[in-house]
Design a protein around this motif. Sequence first.
Motif, short mmCIF file in Angstrom:
data_model
loop_
_atom_site.label_atom_id
_atom_site.label_comp_id
_atom_site.label_asym_id
_atom_site.label_seq_id
_atom_site.Cartn_x
_atom_site.Cartn_y
_atom_site.Cartn_z
N GLU A 17 0.75 -1.09 0.07
CA GLU A 17 0.00 0.05 0.07
C GLU A 17 0.92 1.09 0.04
O GLU A 17 2.02 1.36 0.42
CB GLU A 17 -0.52 0.09 1.43
N LEU A 18 0.32 2.20 -0.56
CA LEU A 18 1.03 3.67 -0.56
C LEU A 18 0.74 4.09 0.80
O LEU A 18 -0.46 4.23 1.06
CB LEU A 18 0.29 4.51 -1.66
N LYS A 19 1.67 4.42 1.61
CA LYS A 19 1.76 5.09 2.79
C LYS A 19 2.54 6.35 3.00
O LYS A 19 3.50 6.30 3.73
CB LYS A 19 2.08 4.07 3.85
N PRO A 20 1.68 7.37 2.53
CA PRO A 20 2.55 8.61 2.68
C PRO A 20 2.40 9.14 4.13
O PRO A 20 1.69 8.65 5.08
CB PRO A 20 1.58 9.50 2.01
N ASN A 21 3.46 10.26 4.24
CA ASN A 21 3.36 10.56 5.78
C ASN A 21 2.27 11.57 6.07
O ASN A 21 1.75 12.08 5.09
CB ASN A 21 4.81 11.58 5.86
N ILE A 22 1.98 11.80 7.33
CA ILE A 22 0.86 12.40 7.71
C ILE A 22 1.42 13.76 8.43
O ILE A 22 2.03 13.71 9.38
CB ILE A 22 -0.04 11.79 8.84
N PHE A 23 1.23 14.97 7.64
CA PHE A 23 1.61 16.25 8.00
C PHE A 23 0.37 16.91 8.52
O PHE A 23 -0.74 16.94 7.92
CB PHE A 23 2.32 17.03 6.89
N LEU A 24 0.65 17.59 9.85
CA LEU A 24 -0.37 18.21 10.38
C LEU A 24 -0.63 19.72 10.13
O LEU A 24 0.59 20.23 10.11
CB LEU A 24 -0.36 18.04 11.90
N PRO A 25 -1.47 20.25 10.07
CA PRO A 25 -1.92 21.72 9.80
C PRO A 25 -1.18 22.65 10.92
O PRO A 25 -1.19 22.45 12.16
CB PRO A 25 -3.47 22.11 9.52
N ASP A 26 -0.70 23.94 10.17
CA ASP A 26 0.02 24.82 11.40
C ASP A 26 -1.16 25.26 12.44
O ASP A 26 -0.65 25.78 13.59
CB ASP A 26 0.67 26.00 10.75
N THR A 27 -2.21 25.25 12.14
CA THR A 27 -3.49 25.71 13.13
C THR A 27 -3.34 24.82 14.59
O THR A 27 -4.01 25.37 15.43
CB THR A 27 -4.73 25.49 12.50
N LEU A 28 -2.58 23.60 14.41
CA LEU A 28 -2.74 22.92 15.80
C LEU A 28 -1.46 23.29 16.54
O LEU A 28 -1.24 22.72 17.68
CB LEU A 28 -2.36 21.47 15.24
N LYS A 29 -0.39 24.40 16.06
CA LYS A 29 0.56 24.79 17.06
C LYS A 29 0.12 25.86 18.15
O LYS A 29 -1.16 26.39 17.81
CB LYS A 29 1.56 25.55 16.17
#
Length: 330
Positions: A283-295
């Motif tokens: 399976e393709l398993k890309p990295n999960i990047f979180l939005p800057d709004t969570l900082k």
Amino acid sequence: MAHTLKLNIYILEIKEKGKRISLTWREFFKNVYGIEEARETTKDRQYLMFKNALLNRLGERFTENENRTKGVSLRNFEVQPSRNIFSGTFKGGLTGIEQELFHNNNANETTGILGYNDIATLIYYFKLWTPYDSNIGILMLQSYASLGCNAEIVDVLKKFFQSLGYTLKLSRFVPHEMIEHFKRTSSIYQISFERKNLSSDTRHQLSPIYDEFPNVNAKLIFSGFRVSPERVWDKLRSQNITLLEADITMLEMAANDDYTTVLSYEDAEGHKSNLNISKTDSELKPNIFLPDTLKEDGKEIPDLTKIDNHTNYLLDIIKEEIGYTVRNEN
């Protein structure tokens, strides 16, 4: 440039050492924490005992990796037995090397020294879901795209379970919608074909220099292009062709089964992931990047309330995707 927050999600299984069958979390907690002072414990008490055991092992000092280059310590830690959730933060970072500190606009005057035994830490949020009636769990572990202590945190958790006589297995997981979104917004920019362990005859034909190396591999890489995944698959189907039509029997790559084919994807933001199409279950398993709004406002670290709410949202998606339904939580 700001530091990007990243999230790894793992599916967990727990087994007794030397055994193949995964235990439910109920079985694990009752086996380890089911009796206290000759009395049977409740689920709430078992979860609290587990929390205290983790804190006692990982919270008093920093646990260093084998090379003594990084250290981690468990800090804030909360438990919600009714929701089967443990959450909190690790602190971790580099150690084992002396570092000078400077302000970024003055390279001539140091502002301090980090000694050999000092640790320069960042916070790493985590959420551990251990459904009492299930034999799988979920670990979410936040890090940073440019640096992190994921491997060290996973290692100390594994060793904690080993100290109890159990094996903790982790398998990386990416929710389906995140995979599909990555596919829709990505291009294929490279295709590689690899044949492992060439025969002695083939190695000699290539060059006698390879005669003494039995594990020589051959790899063809095609790059310098960008194409949508849909276009690749449509062309393969419509023209009834394969990704490698050339005759390269000299490299023992006559048939598809002779070699491994890997497609490399990249989205508009430069995030990359590989798909091994030679494996039917790959399976393709890309990295999960979180939005800057969570900082946190004005900072590069996660706001703990915001990331807690966001991971709760993701956990609900994961529960639905894996088909989890509550059967007996007590």
